[in-house]
Write an enzyme that holds these catalytic residues in place. Structure first.
Site, PDB file in Angstrom:
ATOM      1  N   LYS A 126       0.866  -1.186   0.000  1.00  0.00           N
ATOM      2  CA  LYS A 126       0.000   0.000   0.000  1.00  0.00           C
ATOM      3  C   LYS A 126       0.898   1.229   0.000  1.00  0.00           C
ATOM      4  O   LYS A 126       1.703   1.406   0.919  1.00  0.00           O
ATOM      5  CB  LYS A 126      -0.907   0.018   1.241  1.00  0.00           C
ATOM      6  CG  LYS A 126      -2.066  -0.962   1.143  1.00  0.00           C
ATOM      7  CD  LYS A 126      -3.119  -0.712   2.210  1.00  0.00           C
ATOM      8  CE  LYS A 126      -4.274  -1.693   2.061  1.00  0.00           C
ATOM      9  NZ  LYS A 126      -5.313  -1.523   3.082  1.00  0.00           N
ATOM     10  N   LEU A 232       1.103 -11.815   2.717  1.00  0.00           N
ATOM     11  CA  LEU A 232      -0.198 -12.314   2.267  1.00  0.00           C
ATOM     12  C   LEU A 232      -0.555 -13.589   3.007  1.00  0.00           C
ATOM     13  O   LEU A 232       0.313 -14.385   3.360  1.00  0.00           O
ATOM     14  CB  LEU A 232      -0.176 -12.595   0.756  1.00  0.00           C
ATOM     15  CG  LEU A 232      -0.243 -11.381  -0.177  1.00  0.00           C
ATOM     16  CD1 LEU A 232      -0.493 -11.849  -1.611  1.00  0.00           C
ATOM     17  CD2 LEU A 232      -1.340 -10.414   0.214  1.00  0.00           C
ATOM     18  N   ASP A 299     -14.029   1.983   9.449  1.00  0.00           N
ATOM     19  CA  ASP A 299     -14.311   1.322   8.168  1.00  0.00           C
ATOM     20  C   ASP A 299     -14.335  -0.202   8.260  1.00  0.00           C
ATOM     21  O   ASP A 299     -13.906  -0.884   7.348  1.00  0.00           O
ATOM     22  CB  ASP A 299     -13.248   1.775   7.146  1.00  0.00           C
ATOM     23  CG  ASP A 299     -13.572   1.348   5.720  1.00  0.00           C
ATOM     24  OD1 ASP A 299     -14.761   1.374   5.360  1.00  0.00           O
ATOM     25  OD2 ASP A 299     -12.649   0.981   4.982  1.00  0.00           O
TER      26      ASP A 299
END
Length: 404
Positions: A126, A232, A299
């Site tokens: 990111k 991941l 969120d």
């Protein structure tokens, strides 16, 4: 080291239940060989369809790359162990291993890249969108906020200090846009979005539903770009995950309110609805709520679990980039599940009390934990002070529940 002392504390040495073969995400099968998926996505798949078997060939565990050891270690109770000797190596690999492939991750509202290393490990990158001292403007809706790379890094350390260990390891990294993205990408759509800015910097913007345009381009200095690199999880073909809609999900609408905002007895109906009607799922959800309040993350619309373990397992705390956007104000509505249900794990409550003491102050532990990151300092000082203030508010809410 306050951090070393914290992890020696009895509250951080409560034993887990015994981990049996069926409690492990993978049973290592020595007869199965690795093969690369033919789609060119650089993800491991086994040659058979046995989802619970990890194909490792006849190689010794000691020779596995760090990402594979991380995957092998996942079990019903934790993503990684408290005293994980692998963690420093895995974080260093994320920060330094050569990148051989960079492609855009599909889906999502903002640009993210999947980067592959020579040992077939992969990380989610990111890029930096905001500087450390910028705050989210007061007039921004939570769903139009930027995702912050430093929030992902800080969230991993906070999750570990709270002893949840439900966020995959994350490290900061300085990436060369030219050599480590543009020159090696096989992603044609991504490749079309590179340009040189009037200031002489290398920029790109990718394709996504928000913030992927020349006005929101990501630019290097001249081609160096900060970002977070998250390990991941195992490919979903090997370890299926189930996505759960949060019962306290926000409306994602500028004027509509969600049911939990209108009904003070909302928790009663959640308690009667599977999977919250038995086991520790609701208490695990409240753990996640506390993590989100400390970070200021509004969120959390979904969360995931590993399908193999059914309902009796931990929640994965993924996607934390919208945390740490503001330090000057707190968002009490994030704590609605705690306030409405008045329930918390005893172990969580005791650890929160410990982190509010002078000896183990949360801000000091976070400062120490993040100091080793390549991009340190990760959080501006006011964010660290906000953690202590918010922790006090969580404890006050629990005291209020106990009084009631």
């Amino acid at each position: 080291s306050k951090l070393a002392a914290l992890f020696e504390h009895p509250l951080y040495n409560i034993p887990l239940p015994e981990v049996t073969e069926k409690d492990k995400l993978f049973v290592v099968n020595p007869t199965e060989k690795f093969s690369l998926r033919s789609s060119g996505s650089d993800e491991w798949v086994s040659s058979s369809k046995a989802e619970t078997l990890l194909p490792t060939g006849k190689t010794a565990y000691d020779t596995y790359p760090s990402w594979l050891k991380f995957h092998v270690g996942i079990n019903r109770y934790e993503l990684y162990p408290r005293r994980d000797p692998l963690m420093p190596t895995l974080l260093q690999d994320l920060a330094t291993k050569k990148i051989v492939s960079s492609v855009q991750k599909s889906g999502g509202t903002q640009l993210k890249l999947i980067m592959t290393f020579p040992n077939y490990g992969q990380a989610l990158f990111k890029p930096m969108k905001q500087t450390r001292d910028q705050e989210t403007p007061v007039d921004f809706f939570y769903f139009s906020d930027f995702e912050r790379h430093n929030a992902e890094i800080a969230a991993f350390h906070l999750d570990r200090i709270l002893d949840f260990r439900r966020i995959p390891p994350v490290s900061g990294r300085l990436v060369n846009i030219t050599k480590e993205i543009r020159d090696i990408t096989t992603d044609k759509k991504l490749a079309k979005t590179f340009f040189i800015s009037p200031g002489g910097n290398v920029c790109f913007y990718g394709e996504c539903s928000y913030y992927c345009s020349t006005e929101h381009a990501l630019c290097g200095k001249p081609d160096q770009l900060e970002g977070s690199m998250a390990a991941l999880l195992p490919d979903k073909t090997l370890a299926k995950r189930r996505s759960w809609r949060s019962p306290w999900r926000r409306s994602y609408h500028k004027s509509k309110k969600a049911e939990w905002e209108l009904n003070p007895n909302y928790c009663t109906q959640v308690r009667e609805t599977p999977p919250y009607d038995r086991g520790h799922r609701l208490l695990d959800f409240i753990d996640m709520t506390i993590l989100d309040f400390l970070m200021g993350n509004m969120d959390r619309h979904h969360y995931e679990t590993f399908e193999k373990f059914g309902n009796d397992t931990f929640l994965l705390h993924l996607d934390n980039g919208r945390g740490f956007g503001t330090h000057s104000r707190d968002e009490p509505s994030i704590l609605a599940p705690l306030q409405q249900c008045c329930s918390i794990k005893k172990s969580t409550y005791l650890r929160l009390q410990l982190l509010a003491t002078q000896t183990y102050r949360l801000s000091d532990l976070m400062r120490e934990a993040m100091a080793a990151d390549p991009l340190a300092p990760i959080l501006a000082e006011p964010h660290l002070q906000a953690l202590d203030r918010r922790l006090g508010k969580v404890l006050e809410m629990v005291r209020h529940c106990l009084a009631r």
